[in-house]
Write a protein that holds these residues in place. Sequence first.
Motif, PDB file in Angstrom:
ATOM      1  N   HIS A 160       0.816  -1.222   0.000  1.00 46.82           N
ATOM      2  CA  HIS A 160       0.000   0.000   0.000  1.00 46.82           C
ATOM      3  C   HIS A 160       0.851   1.274   0.000  1.00 46.82           C
ATOM      4  O   HIS A 160       0.311   2.379   0.085  1.00 46.82           O
ATOM      5  CB  HIS A 160      -0.925   0.007   1.212  1.00 46.82           C
ATOM      6  CG  HIS A 160      -1.802  -1.210   1.314  1.00 46.82           C
ATOM      7  ND1 HIS A 160      -2.896  -1.395   0.508  1.00 46.82           N
ATOM      8  CD2 HIS A 160      -1.715  -2.305   2.111  1.00 46.82           C
ATOM      9  CE1 HIS A 160      -3.476  -2.556   0.815  1.00 46.82           C
ATOM     10  NE2 HIS A 160      -2.766  -3.115   1.779  1.00 46.82           N
ATOM     11  N   THR A 198      -9.199   2.357   5.940  1.00 48.84           N
ATOM     12  CA  THR A 198      -9.357   0.906   6.054  1.00 48.84           C
ATOM     13  C   THR A 198      -8.739   0.269   4.822  1.00 48.84           C
ATOM     14  O   THR A 198      -9.167   0.521   3.698  1.00 48.84           O
ATOM     15  CB  THR A 198     -10.838   0.510   6.161  1.00 48.84           C
ATOM     16  OG1 THR A 198     -11.415   1.151   7.307  1.00 48.84           O
ATOM     17  CG2 THR A 198     -10.984  -0.998   6.309  1.00 48.84           C
ATOM     18  N   LEU A 199      -7.701  -0.532   5.045  1.00 45.76           N
ATOM     19  CA  LEU A 199      -7.006  -1.218   3.960  1.00 45.76           C
ATOM     20  C   LEU A 199      -7.146  -2.724   4.171  1.00 45.76           C
ATOM     21  O   LEU A 199      -6.705  -3.244   5.202  1.00 45.76           O
ATOM     22  CB  LEU A 199      -5.525  -0.820   3.929  1.00 45.76           C
ATOM     23  CG  LEU A 199      -5.214   0.672   3.774  1.00 45.76           C
ATOM     24  CD1 LEU A 199      -3.706   0.904   3.862  1.00 45.76           C
ATOM     25  CD2 LEU A 199      -5.747   1.205   2.463  1.00 45.76           C
ATOM     26  N   GLU A 200      -7.785  -3.375   3.239  1.00 44.74           N
ATOM     27  CA  GLU A 200      -8.023  -4.821   3.349  1.00 44.74           C
ATOM     28  C   GLU A 200      -8.696  -5.166   4.677  1.00 44.74           C
ATOM     29  O   GLU A 200      -8.371  -6.161   5.319  1.00 44.74           O
ATOM     30  CB  GLU A 200      -6.713  -5.595   3.215  1.00 44.74           C
ATOM     31  CG  GLU A 200      -6.005  -5.412   1.884  1.00 44.74           C
ATOM     32  CD  GLU A 200      -4.718  -6.207   1.803  1.00 44.74           C
ATOM     33  OE1 GLU A 200      -4.632  -7.296   2.423  1.00 44.74           O
ATOM     34  OE2 GLU A 200      -3.791  -5.755   1.120  1.00 44.74           O
ATOM     35  N   THR A 240      -8.409  -3.624   7.432  1.00 41.89           N
ATOM     36  CA  THR A 240      -7.564  -3.283   8.583  1.00 41.89           C
ATOM     37  C   THR A 240      -7.488  -1.770   8.756  1.00 41.89           C
ATOM     38  O   THR A 240      -7.171  -1.058   7.801  1.00 41.89           O
ATOM     39  CB  THR A 240      -6.136  -3.843   8.380  1.00 41.89           C
ATOM     40  OG1 THR A 240      -6.205  -5.265   8.272  1.00 41.89           O
ATOM     41  CG2 THR A 240      -5.224  -3.466   9.537  1.00 41.89           C
TER      42      THR A 240
END
Length: 343
Positions: free
Chosen positions: A58, A72-74, A76
């Motif tokens: 990322h 929020t990434l994946e 998370t």
Amino acid sequence: METENIMSEPFATIKEALGCGQCLLATVVEGKHAGEKLFFCNKSLLLGGEEGSFLAPHAETLRFVTDSSLLTLEGTPVFVEVFGETPRLVVCGAGTVGQALIAISSRTGFFVTALEDRPEYALAAQKLGAQEVICCPLEEALAKIPASPSTYFVVVTREHRYDTQCLRLIFEKEKAYVGMMGSRKRVALLKEQLAQQGVAPAQLEALQAPIGLSISAETPEEIAVSILAQLIQVKNSHRRTEGYPPALLEALKRGNCVLTQIVDRKGSTPRGIGTKMVVFPDGSHVGSVGGGWMEADVIRQAQQLFRSEQTTLLHRSEMVTGGESGSPMLCGGTQLIFMEKIK
């Protein structure tokens, strides 16, 4: 013989980069990767991103984030805070209005540079609190000011020709703001002259002139207030965090503490995202995340983290519940606090 504490790598890197440009720190705040970090300065990766890490894929996306926020990434949650140089205010002209502005602006977080070609006025600017004074012809002085997205220019010289000289050079620089004092007639004439000299329409459109918020200001002091209010309005239109003040970095250097910071908030709360506090095992602390009942709650949670095997904690502080006295909190908001043990 006492051994000097060594600051942990992430914060040592941050300390070294401060003042070198815009910084961005991305931190995973929950889940098995909690505490993992990426740190950029002027979009260059200085820390993190090792092969196989959660944030590495990322990095290119995070590098160009412009406002602090909880992403929020994946699935998370990752807190991205954008901070950087102390905003620099360059006051071109230390006459009556310039002096009034210098006297109040350094108290609001700006690093104030005064440019003045008259020695007696330059001396007055220094006595009134300007951290830097450059006394020489204004064109020569402006050539010494580096371009920066954190620099705010205020042109309050004594003559129209000096305004024109200053603006011509300022328009060539990267900046956050440029404003000039003058009547609407004077401003219109100056813009026409600069347009004829080849200044781009977009640059002229960005000029705040007449300068300041419209508060019917009359005295030099009132005009200074209106200018400073506009500067603060522009500065705070960007979501930037407080970063890592020197006192906070010194506290982190001591180690055996918990770094707490607001990573999200909803409703009315006393402090913004990115606000930090360092808590020690005995409950003493450096910094503040809001004071009162909510801050006491954060300190208690940090002390509990000391006693646990966890290294991080994401804690939601509800400000709609009763305080220690049982009376309801009036703010009516919530703050999401990320806590991280620092060895």
